[in-house]
Motif scaffolding. Structure first.
Motif, PDB file in Angstrom:
ATOM      1  N   GLY A  54       0.838  -1.191   0.000  1.00 30.52           N
ATOM      2  CA  GLY A  54       0.000   0.000   0.000  1.00 30.52           C
ATOM      3  C   GLY A  54       0.874   1.242   0.000  1.00 30.52           C
ATOM      4  O   GLY A  54       1.385   1.651  -1.028  1.00 30.52           O
ATOM      5  N   GLN A 131       5.141   0.424   7.156  1.00 29.40           N
ATOM      6  CA  GLN A 131       4.929  -1.018   6.948  1.00 29.40           C
ATOM      7  C   GLN A 131       5.917  -1.770   7.835  1.00 29.40           C
ATOM      8  O   GLN A 131       6.197  -1.325   8.941  1.00 29.40           O
ATOM      9  N   GLY A 177       3.754  -6.041  -4.193  1.00 29.23           N
ATOM     10  CA  GLY A 177       5.076  -6.371  -3.671  1.00 29.23           C
ATOM     11  C   GLY A 177       5.102  -7.686  -2.917  1.00 29.23           C
ATOM     12  O   GLY A 177       6.039  -8.468  -3.065  1.00 29.23           O
ATOM     13  N   VAL A 196      -5.762 -12.705  -9.502  1.00 26.30           N
ATOM     14  CA  VAL A 196      -6.509 -11.545  -9.988  1.00 26.30           C
ATOM     15  C   VAL A 196      -5.845 -10.257  -9.506  1.00 26.30           C
ATOM     16  O   VAL A 196      -5.496 -10.143  -8.333  1.00 26.30           O
ATOM     17  N   ASP A 197      -5.675  -9.293 -10.412  1.00 23.28           N
ATOM     18  CA  ASP A 197      -5.268  -7.954  -9.970  1.00 23.28           C
ATOM     19  C   ASP A 197      -5.961  -6.917 -10.841  1.00 23.28           C
ATOM     20  O   ASP A 197      -6.130  -7.112 -12.047  1.00 23.28           O
ATOM     21  N   GLY A 242      -8.722  -7.713 -13.364  1.00 21.53           N
ATOM     22  CA  GLY A 242     -10.101  -7.454 -12.951  1.00 21.53           C
ATOM     23  C   GLY A 242     -10.194  -7.192 -11.461  1.00 21.53           C
ATOM     24  O   GLY A 242      -9.168  -7.180 -10.762  1.00 21.53           O
ATOM     25  N   ASN A 243     -11.408  -6.958 -11.006  1.00 26.05           N
ATOM     26  CA  ASN A 243     -11.640  -6.691  -9.597  1.00 26.05           C
ATOM     27  C   ASN A 243     -12.015  -7.993  -8.884  1.00 26.05           C
ATOM     28  O   ASN A 243     -12.985  -8.655  -9.257  1.00 26.05           O
ATOM     29  N   THR A 265      -4.730  -8.676  -1.662  1.00 28.36           N
ATOM     30  CA  THR A 265      -4.901  -7.272  -2.039  1.00 28.36           C
ATOM     31  C   THR A 265      -4.534  -6.431  -0.817  1.00 28.36           C
ATOM     32  O   THR A 265      -4.418  -6.949   0.291  1.00 28.36           O
ATOM     33  N   ALA A 267      -5.896  -4.981   1.460  1.00 31.07           N
ATOM     34  CA  ALA A 267      -7.136  -4.798   2.203  1.00 31.07           C
ATOM     35  C   ALA A 267      -6.931  -4.114   3.552  1.00 31.07           C
ATOM     36  O   ALA A 267      -7.867  -3.520   4.101  1.00 31.07           O
ATOM     37  N   ALA A 272      -6.553   1.622  -0.353  1.00 34.14           N
ATOM     38  CA  ALA A 272      -5.702   0.962  -1.347  1.00 34.14           C
ATOM     39  C   ALA A 272      -6.395  -0.261  -1.944  1.00 34.14           C
ATOM     40  O   ALA A 272      -5.784  -1.038  -2.671  1.00 34.14           O
ATOM     41  N   GLY A 323      -3.178 -12.535   5.946  1.00 35.41           N
ATOM     42  CA  GLY A 323      -2.509 -11.490   6.722  1.00 35.41           C
ATOM     43  C   GLY A 323      -2.748 -10.082   6.236  1.00 35.41           C
ATOM     44  O   GLY A 323      -1.923  -9.197   6.455  1.00 35.41           O
ATOM     45  N   LEU A 444       7.577  -9.877  10.563  1.00 34.35           N
ATOM     46  CA  LEU A 444       6.731 -11.059  10.727  1.00 34.35           C
ATOM     47  C   LEU A 444       7.661 -12.186  11.154  1.00 34.35           C
ATOM     48  O   LEU A 444       8.197 -12.906  10.326  1.00 34.35           O
ATOM     49  N   ARG A 454      -3.156 -11.571  12.829  1.00 36.49           N
ATOM     50  CA  ARG A 454      -2.161 -12.250  12.007  1.00 36.49           C
ATOM     51  C   ARG A 454      -1.200 -13.069  12.865  1.00 36.49           C
ATOM     52  O   ARG A 454      -1.534 -14.155  13.282  1.00 36.49           O
TER      53      ARG A 454
HETATM   54  P1  NAD Z   1       0.547  -3.866  -2.745  1.00 34.54           P
HETATM   55  O1  NAD Z   1      -0.133  -2.615  -2.441  1.00 34.54           O
HETATM   56  O2  NAD Z   1       1.911  -3.834  -3.322  1.00 34.54           O
HETATM   57  O3  NAD Z   1      -0.352  -4.762  -3.721  1.00 34.54           O
HETATM   58  C1  NAD Z   1      -1.738  -4.905  -3.558  1.00 34.54           C
HETATM   59  C2  NAD Z   1      -2.334  -5.258  -4.914  1.00 34.54           C
HETATM   60  O4  NAD Z   1      -3.736  -5.447  -4.764  1.00 34.54           O
HETATM   61  C3  NAD Z   1      -2.121  -4.175  -5.958  1.00 34.54           C
HETATM   62  O5  NAD Z   1      -1.433  -4.707  -7.068  1.00 34.54           O
HETATM   63  C4  NAD Z   1      -3.538  -3.725  -6.290  1.00 34.54           C
HETATM   64  O6  NAD Z   1      -3.683  -3.381  -7.650  1.00 34.54           O
HETATM   65  C5  NAD Z   1      -4.360  -4.954  -5.940  1.00 34.54           C
HETATM   66  N1  NAD Z   1      -5.768  -4.676  -5.640  1.00 34.54           N
HETATM   67  C6  NAD Z   1      -6.306  -3.714  -4.839  1.00 34.54           C
HETATM   68  N2  NAD Z   1      -7.639  -3.809  -4.825  1.00 34.54           N
HETATM   69  C7  NAD Z   1      -7.978  -4.853  -5.622  1.00 34.54           C
HETATM   70  C8  NAD Z   1      -9.214  -5.432  -6.009  1.00 34.54           C
HETATM   71  N3  NAD Z   1     -10.381  -4.995  -5.532  1.00 34.54           N
HETATM   72  N4  NAD Z   1      -9.169  -6.481  -6.869  1.00 34.54           N
HETATM   73  C9  NAD Z   1      -7.998  -6.947  -7.374  1.00 34.54           C
HETATM   74  N5  NAD Z   1      -6.809  -6.427  -7.035  1.00 34.54           N
HETATM   75  C10 NAD Z   1      -6.793  -5.403  -6.156  1.00 34.54           C
HETATM   76  O7  NAD Z   1       0.554  -4.695  -1.375  1.00 34.54           O
HETATM   77  P2  NAD Z   1       1.426  -5.972  -0.992  1.00 34.54           P
HETATM   78  O8  NAD Z   1       2.748  -5.523  -0.482  1.00 34.54           O
HETATM   79  O9  NAD Z   1       1.397  -6.961  -2.074  1.00 34.54           O
HETATM   80  O10 NAD Z   1       0.619  -6.499   0.257  1.00 34.54           O
HETATM   81  C11 NAD Z   1      -0.687  -7.011   0.083  1.00 34.54           C
HETATM   82  C12 NAD Z   1      -1.342  -7.266   1.414  1.00 34.54           C
HETATM   83  O11 NAD Z   1      -0.737  -8.371   2.083  1.00 34.54           O
HETATM   84  C13 NAD Z   1      -1.243  -6.087   2.364  1.00 34.54           C
HETATM   85  O12 NAD Z   1      -2.449  -5.944   3.059  1.00 34.54           O
HETATM   86  C14 NAD Z   1      -0.138  -6.488   3.283  1.00 34.54           C
HETATM   87  O13 NAD Z   1      -0.218  -5.838   4.519  1.00 34.54           O
HETATM   88  C15 NAD Z   1      -0.366  -7.965   3.397  1.00 34.54           C
HETATM   89  N6  NAD Z   1       0.853  -8.661   3.765  1.00 34.54           N
HETATM   90  C16 NAD Z   1       0.807  -9.971   4.041  1.00 34.54           C
HETATM   91  C17 NAD Z   1       1.961 -10.653   4.388  1.00 34.54           C
HETATM   92  C18 NAD Z   1       1.968 -12.082   4.684  1.00 34.54           C
HETATM   93  O14 NAD Z   1       2.944 -12.600   5.149  1.00 34.54           O
HETATM   94  N7  NAD Z   1       0.953 -12.789   4.391  1.00 34.54           N
HETATM   95  C19 NAD Z   1       3.159  -9.993   4.450  1.00 34.54           C
HETATM   96  C20 NAD Z   1       3.169  -8.666   4.140  1.00 34.54           C
HETATM   97  C21 NAD Z   1       2.034  -8.032   3.783  1.00 34.54           C
END
Ligand code: NAD
Length: 556
Positions: A54, A131, A177, A196-197, A242-243, A265, A267, A272, A323, A444, A454
């Motif tokens: 985000g 972050q 990322g 999906v993105d 797509g969404n 996503t 979320a 974002a 998470g 983490l 988480r």
């Molecule tokens: P990011 O912002 O780089 O990527 C999020 C992606 O979601 C973007 O490419 C965006 O286009 C897409 N997106 C947003 N709304 C959407 C929708 N309605 N439909 C489809 N795509 C949509 O974020 P990130 O770094 O990839 O992190 C994603 C999430 O995972 C964050 O909430 C983050 O906090 C969480 N996270 C999880 C872990 C884990 O270990 N599981 C680790 C770090 C972060």
């Protein structure tokens, strides 16, 4: 990204090689890793200083970035720079054992710890969202999360699918990322991934870095190709534009044969997450124009998105929250069954945390990929009986394209990390590596985070929200000689939902670095074992007893 660019934006790349541009390697390590976080190969949106997740930033403004670089260049071996949410605020005389940088990012007092207040303060230029590894300068591109994601899908394969994802289809969203690691982690476990993105450039970027195999023209094609690959038990990852809040319910209606469902996503930050009915191109302006309305719409869409996930759960799929807090956002969006599926930590990762296992990582400050090849060999020699580790290191060597400074990650536990650190330090001293290494980890980790949705969801003793642990962790790493230590709030799951700490050590080949590495890399994962012993985990108690960690309340 030019339209989001902050004043002063320009491409940044860390210096390479074995020549210092500062007064010592601890400072040099901090400087190179700060710059590396903002390298266009590494950061998602470098012009706006956003590294990942985000709006996770490495510096508050370009002016603050310049001031940090300037300060690191003149910082002495007995001085410490203080960073308050991405801005350097002071330099103090400390000692050579003290960290060269201490950072506190995004922290707010409890009652004020929400996005609305955070954004108000951010708009005033008073804070920054750090972050986890963005504001603490140890993000290493998507590889960093790849190992954790590989571990998670490996655990699912062992739990439900006889040790392999071959012949299964996983549905997920978010190729940013962190989320961008999912397709490769799934194909490394031999499965098919449908990802999906709503931002097509993210799909293209993952294809370019070989994390994603193909892009489908539309959902029909995506599904057809997925089923073909599944039937042939051929690993394949497919990007769909797509969404997710529309595509997930659509796939449910079509009775798509999905075996595993999750989501990454952004979320955690409703601004974002793209709501249904808004074009991606308008997302930023709409969010800025009316954040409150945008938040409501995003939550409503997340409710639909999660309702479809629960629909797949009802049909017998393995469903988990990855998470990003999507369950809680969906609950706020009015969906009652959002917490019907678990988070990935209690479901798959906690047994690893109990023994201090977690995302150990290192980056070659030389910039030379040969240094990482040498450390890969060293890891395999150090832990010859760990087959799981061997499989990962070998595949990572073949499949992972480096982003920015070459780096590697693998999960090591208590009693293992310091051995790796000491070995690496020897390799720097002997000249086997061409320059020092930065050795750190994600926040983490086993003992460094309190995050009730988480990492600390459903702790055995109910201590999910106790945040003394990450604070103790930061104090312990500061006392043990880490090169930089950070305390953050809100990483991963958003404002008000987490407190976590990070540490990075520079292995510069000196005797002093060896003593610091031994202490930090023993005590840091040791905190994880202690935290889980305290919460009543039997396996953690055994690990502590076996490996000699003193637990005062257990001593008669
Ligand atoms: P990011 O912002 O780089 O990527 C999020 C992606 O979601 C973007 O490419 C965006 O286009 C897409 N997106 C947003 N709304 C959407 C929708 N309605 N439909 C489809 N795509 C949509 O974020 P990130 O770094 O990839 O992190 C994603 C999430 O995972 C964050 O909430 C983050 O906090 C969480 N996270 C999880 C872990 C884990 O270990 N599981 C680790 C770090 C972060």
């Amino acid at each position: 990204d030019r339209k989001d660019a902050l004043p002063g934006a320009r491409p940044v790349r860390a210096p390479r090689g074995s020549e210092l541009t500062t007064l010592g390697w601890q400072q040099e390590g901090a400087l190179r890793m700060l710059m590396n976080n903002l390298d266009p190969e590494v950061a998602e949106h470098p012009d706006s200083l956003v590294v990942y997740g985000g709006t996770g930033r490495a510096a508050r403004s370009w002016e603050a970035f310049d001031a940090m670089v300037r300060t690191l260049k003149t910082l002495r071996d007995d001085e410490t720079m203080l960073v308050q949410s991405g801005k350097p605020v002071g330099v103090l005389r400390t000692s050579e054992w003290a960290p060269r940088v201490l950072l506190a990012n995004s922290n707010l007092v409890g009652d004020w710890a929400n996005w609305e207040e955070f954004r108000r303060l951010e708009a005033l230029g008073l804070t920054m969202y750090g972050q986890m590894t963005a504001g603490s300068w140890i993000y290493i591109g998507t590889q960093g999360i790849l190992q954790g994601t590989y571990e998670t899908f490996g655990a699912i394969a062992r739990k439900r699918f006889h040790g392999t994802l071959a012949g299964t289809i996983t549905l997920t969203a978010g190729l940013g990322g962190m989320g961008g690691a999912q397709p490769l982690a799934i194909t490394m476990n031999e499965g098919v991934a449908l990802c999906v993105d709503c931002d097509e450039t993210r799909i293209d970027r993952r294809i370019k870095t070989r994390y994603l195999d193909v892009k489908a023209e539309n959902l029909d094609e995506a599904l057809r190709v997925a089923v073909e690959a599944r039937d042939a038990r051929r690993p394949l990852s497919i990007g769909v534009h797509g969404n997710a809040a529309e595509i997930f319910p659509d796939l449910l209606v079509r009775e798509a044969p999905i075996d595993i469902v999750t989501d990454q996503t952004s979320a955690h930050d409703p601004l974002a997450y793209l709501p249904v009915g808004i074009d991606f191109a308008e997302m930023k302006s709409r969010a800025a124009a009316d954040p409150k309305r945008f938040t409501d719409e995003a939550r409503e869409s997340m409710a639909q998105h999660v309702e479809a996930m629960v629909g797949f759960l009802d049909r017998g799929a393995e469903v988990f929250d990855y998470g990003n807090s999507i369950r809680d956002e969906a609950r706020k969006g009015g969906y009652k069954r959002a917490f019907d599926f678990p988070g990935f930590v209690p479901a798959y990762i906690r047994p690893l945390f109990e023994e201090g296992l977690g995302p150990f990582r290192w980056a070659a400050l030389s910039g030379d990929p040969k240094d990482i090849e040498a450390t890969d060999r060293a890891i395999l020699e150090l832990f010859p009986n760990n087959e799981h580790l061997r499989r990962w290191i070998t595949m990572a060597g073949e499949k992972v394209a480096f982003e920015g400074l070459p780096a590697r990650i693998c999960w090591l536990g208590y009693g293992e990390r310091h051995r790796a650190g000491l070995k690496f330090n020897e390799m720097v001293a002997s000249g086997e590596l061409s320059a020092p290494l930065a050795i750190g980890r994600d926040h983490l980790d086993s003992g460094s985070v309190a995050s009730p949705y988480r990492e600390t969801e459903s702790m055995l003793d109910g201590s999910d929200a106790i945040a003394d642990w990450p604070l103790l962790n930061a104090l312990v790493n500061t006392a043990s000689g880490a090169s930089w230590v950070s305390i953050h709030h809100g990483g991963g799951v958003g404002m008000g939902r987490s407190i976590h700490a990070g540490q990075v050590c520079i292995a510069d080949g000196t005797e002093l670095a060896a003593r610091k590495l031994e202490a930090v890399l023993t005590n840091d994962p040791g905190m994880g074992v202690i935290r889980h012993v305290d919460a009543g985990y039997e396996h953690a108690r055994e690990v502590a007893a076996e490996r000699g960690i003193r637990i005062p309340m257990s001593e008669a």
